[in-house]
Write a protein that holds these residues in place. Structure first.
Motif, PDB file in Angstrom:
ATOM      1  N   TYR A  17     -43.442 -87.252 -42.022  1.00  0.00           N
ATOM      2  CA  TYR A  17     -44.502 -87.036 -41.043  1.00  0.00           C
ATOM      3  C   TYR A  17     -45.707 -87.928 -41.339  1.00  0.00           C
ATOM      4  CZ  TYR A  17     -47.863 -84.909 -37.959  1.00  0.00           C
ATOM      5  OH  TYR A  17     -48.793 -84.717 -36.987  1.00  0.00           O
ATOM      6  N   TRP A  65     -41.436 -80.697 -34.492  1.00  0.00           N
ATOM      7  CA  TRP A  65     -41.262 -82.078 -34.962  1.00  0.00           C
ATOM      8  C   TRP A  65     -40.147 -82.148 -35.990  1.00  0.00           C
ATOM      9  CZ3 TRP A  65     -41.532 -84.997 -39.427  1.00  0.00           C
ATOM     10  CH2 TRP A  65     -41.568 -86.386 -39.234  1.00  0.00           C
ATOM     11  N   ASP A  69     -38.448 -88.190 -35.299  1.00  0.00           N
ATOM     12  CA  ASP A  69     -39.129 -88.064 -34.006  1.00  0.00           C
ATOM     13  C   ASP A  69     -40.428 -88.864 -34.024  1.00  0.00           C
ATOM     14  OD1 ASP A  69     -37.214 -86.246 -33.211  1.00  0.00           O
ATOM     15  OD2 ASP A  69     -38.539 -84.492 -33.269  1.00  0.00           O
ATOM     16  N   VAL A  71     -44.408 -89.287 -33.330  1.00  0.00           N
ATOM     17  CA  VAL A  71     -45.527 -88.352 -33.428  1.00  0.00           C
ATOM     18  C   VAL A  71     -46.451 -88.631 -32.261  1.00  0.00           C
ATOM     19  CG1 VAL A  71     -47.504 -87.640 -34.823  1.00  0.00           C
ATOM     20  CG2 VAL A  71     -45.350 -88.272 -35.926  1.00  0.00           C
TER      21      VAL A  71
END
Length: 84
Positions: A17, A65, A69, A71
């Motif tokens: 992330y 999420w 993927d 953001v």
């Protein structure tokens, strides 16, 4: 005897992330209410964050999420103006 689940997938999600959102350690720390020192070594295989650090970063990540993927820009760069 029951064993504890591995933190590997959780840490991988946090690391992915940060990279997907293009967040520096300093920016991620500010957003999560952590010190930058708490995130030092975040991308190392042997990173061992506290449960408080994990929860603070997880609170920033949308529950839907998944690693790989994109953001959404509004999430990746909160507080930054969008280019017209």
């Amino acid at each position: 005897m029951e064993t504890q689940p591995s933190l590997g997938p959780v840490l991988e999600r946090l690391q992915a992330y940060r990279k997907a959102a293009d967040l520096s350690y300093s920016r991620l720390a500010r957003l999560a209410g952590l010190s930058r020192a708490a995130l030092l070594g975040m991308d190392a295989e042997d990173w061992s964050p506290s449960s408080t650090t994990i929860r603070a970063i997880e609170s920033l990540i949308p529950s839907t999420w998944r690693v790989g993927d994109p953001v959404p820009e509004t999430i990746a760069k909160p507080g930054k103006a969008r280019a017209a």
